[in-house]
Design a protein around this motif. Sequence first.
Motif, short mmCIF file in Angstrom:
data_model
loop_
_atom_site.label_atom_id
_atom_site.label_comp_id
_atom_site.label_asym_id
_atom_site.label_seq_id
_atom_site.Cartn_x
_atom_site.Cartn_y
_atom_site.Cartn_z
N LEU A 73 -17.88 -4.37 -0.61
CA LEU A 73 -16.48 -4.62 -0.96
C LEU A 73 -15.77 -5.44 0.12
CD1 LEU A 73 -15.44 -1.16 -2.46
CD2 LEU A 73 -16.30 -3.19 -3.64
N GLY A 74 -16.08 -5.14 1.39
CA GLY A 74 -15.44 -5.87 2.48
C GLY A 74 -15.80 -7.33 2.48
N THR A 75 -17.05 -7.64 2.14
CA THR A 75 -17.49 -9.04 2.10
C THR A 75 -16.86 -9.78 0.93
OG1 THR A 75 -19.61 -8.43 3.10
CG2 THR A 75 -19.49 -10.56 1.99
N ILE A 76 -16.86 -9.15 -0.22
CA ILE A 76 -16.35 -9.80 -1.43
C ILE A 76 -14.84 -10.03 -1.35
CG2 ILE A 76 -15.93 -9.46 -3.90
CD1 ILE A 76 -18.62 -8.05 -4.05
N TYR A 77 -14.12 -9.02 -0.86
CA TYR A 77 -12.65 -9.07 -0.94
C TYR A 77 -11.97 -9.37 0.39
CZ TYR A 77 -13.51 -6.85 -5.45
OH TYR A 77 -13.95 -6.59 -6.71
N VAL A 78 -12.72 -9.88 1.35
CA VAL A 78 -12.16 -10.09 2.69
C VAL A 78 -11.00 -11.09 2.67
CG1 VAL A 78 -13.87 -11.88 3.28
CG2 VAL A 78 -12.70 -10.61 5.09
N ILE A 79 -11.10 -12.15 1.89
CA ILE A 79 -10.03 -13.17 1.89
C ILE A 79 -8.73 -12.63 1.30
CG2 ILE A 79 -9.32 -15.42 0.99
CD1 ILE A 79 -12.21 -16.33 1.26
N PRO A 80 -8.72 -12.07 0.08
CA PRO A 80 -7.45 -11.54 -0.43
C PRO A 80 -6.89 -10.40 0.42
CG PRO A 80 -9.29 -10.94 -1.87
CD PRO A 80 -9.79 -11.96 -0.94
N ALA A 85 -2.84 -8.58 4.32
CA ALA A 85 -2.50 -8.08 5.65
C ALA A 85 -1.39 -8.92 6.28
CB ALA A 85 -3.73 -8.08 6.54
N VAL A 86 -1.43 -10.24 6.06
CA VAL A 86 -0.38 -11.12 6.58
C VAL A 86 0.97 -10.74 5.98
CG1 VAL A 86 0.48 -13.50 6.64
CG2 VAL A 86 -1.95 -13.03 7.04
N PHE A 87 0.99 -10.54 4.67
CA PHE A 87 2.25 -10.16 4.02
C PHE A 87 2.67 -8.74 4.40
CE2 PHE A 87 1.19 -13.74 1.27
CZ PHE A 87 2.43 -14.34 1.15
N PHE A 88 1.68 -7.90 4.73
CA PHE A 88 2.00 -6.54 5.20
C PHE A 88 2.75 -6.62 6.54
CE2 PHE A 88 0.95 -2.56 7.41
CZ PHE A 88 1.35 -1.64 6.46
N ILE A 89 2.32 -7.52 7.40
CA ILE A 89 3.00 -7.71 8.68
C ILE A 89 4.42 -8.23 8.44
CG2 ILE A 89 3.01 -9.05 10.82
CD1 ILE A 89 -0.09 -9.03 10.64
N THR A 118 6.50 -7.28 -0.38
CA THR A 118 6.01 -6.04 -0.99
C THR A 118 5.43 -6.30 -2.37
OG1 THR A 118 7.63 -4.71 0.23
CG2 THR A 118 6.69 -3.73 -1.76
N VAL A 119 6.11 -7.11 -3.17
CA VAL A 119 5.63 -7.43 -4.52
C VAL A 119 4.31 -8.20 -4.44
CG1 VAL A 119 6.12 -8.70 -6.64
CG2 VAL A 119 7.93 -7.36 -5.53
N ILE A 120 4.21 -9.15 -3.51
CA ILE A 120 2.97 -9.92 -3.35
C ILE A 120 1.82 -9.02 -2.91
CG2 ILE A 120 1.84 -11.72 -1.96
CD1 ILE A 120 4.57 -13.17 -1.93
N ILE A 121 2.09 -8.12 -1.95
CA ILE A 121 1.06 -7.16 -1.51
C ILE A 121 0.60 -6.32 -2.70
CG2 ILE A 121 0.62 -5.09 -0.11
CD1 ILE A 121 2.65 -6.25 1.92
N ALA A 122 1.55 -5.87 -3.49
CA ALA A 122 1.21 -5.04 -4.66
C ALA A 122 0.32 -5.81 -5.63
CB ALA A 122 2.48 -4.59 -5.36
N PHE A 123 0.66 -7.08 -5.87
CA PHE A 123 -0.14 -7.88 -6.80
C PHE A 123 -1.56 -8.10 -6.27
CE2 PHE A 123 -1.51 -12.06 -8.54
CZ PHE A 123 -1.62 -11.67 -9.87
#
Length: 315
Positions: A73-80, A85-89, A118-123
């Motif tokens: 999962l970490g390899t497949i979804y690392v980019i999104p 994480a950027v938007f979380f910051i 928050t909305v972008i992170i949720a999506f």
Amino acid sequence: MSFMFSINYFIFSIFLTLFGLEVGIAVTMLLEYDRYKDKLKVFLMPLWEITGTFAVFYLVNLEATVPSLLLLLGTIYVIPLLVAAVFFILRNAFLSYSEYMKNENSEKLYLHIYILSTVIIAFIAISVLNSAISGISVNASSYSINLAKMFINSFNILMFIGIALLAVFVASVVFKVHEYRWFTGVAAILGVVSIAIAMHAALPYMFSNAFGFGLLYLIGILIILAATIALHYYKNKYAGYLAVIWFILAINFFGFIQGNYLLGGTANLNNYIATGSAAFYVNMVTLIGGTILAVSLAFFIYISYIKKAPAITNG
């Protein structure tokens, strides 16, 4: 679903409920900023800290529960996940900045950056979860993913709309936003319908499970939902508590009918669960750590929301 992953899923359901409340607040403030900003911000400031705490607890427990699955999962979804994480910051930073702004225009700007983040992170997060459950856009054998297809497919769009509508409904009930109680009741129904249509189209085995061995569970959560809508309409003070319970149960119902499978039924969780002595220690740490966290957060919620926070008593 295995016992260990059931515990992990329960932790996830609490985290998603807390984050769902945040998303509901964000959407409400986005649509009606001037009307609800002061009222909802009172609840928002302590909530985001609770959500972050539970997110860390969930991720640590997930790593301990299914350590070998994280490589896939970490390899497949690392980019999104890195983008999220950027938007979380940004979310955390601009919410903190808004608390210290004396200028109303600056506060509004910072809060809108928080809301949009928050909305972008949720999506992004919901898209990753939907992809992991359905297997849409994923090639597990080559550890690859079609990111455009992950975000833009009917299953993901319908699921996101459904979850967003339910988040707005639960937040409106919990924080007593009574002006739109007809709308929020309809939103809850449309949210459930949207998720059901998505499951029927993309995950027929889960849809069948819901009306098979999960039928009594399904009837129970639908009854609780109807009771929550009715109590909210009549402005009953217990509606908020029931809404939170319902959302947690609904998330666990989804996990119940999902069973042991990921990626559209092609990956069995039992092949990735920690075993032997590791499983024993994971369960013990989860039990002890979860108890400490639950007691601490219960006290924090009491101080922040029940004892000190003013009630929202709109029309």
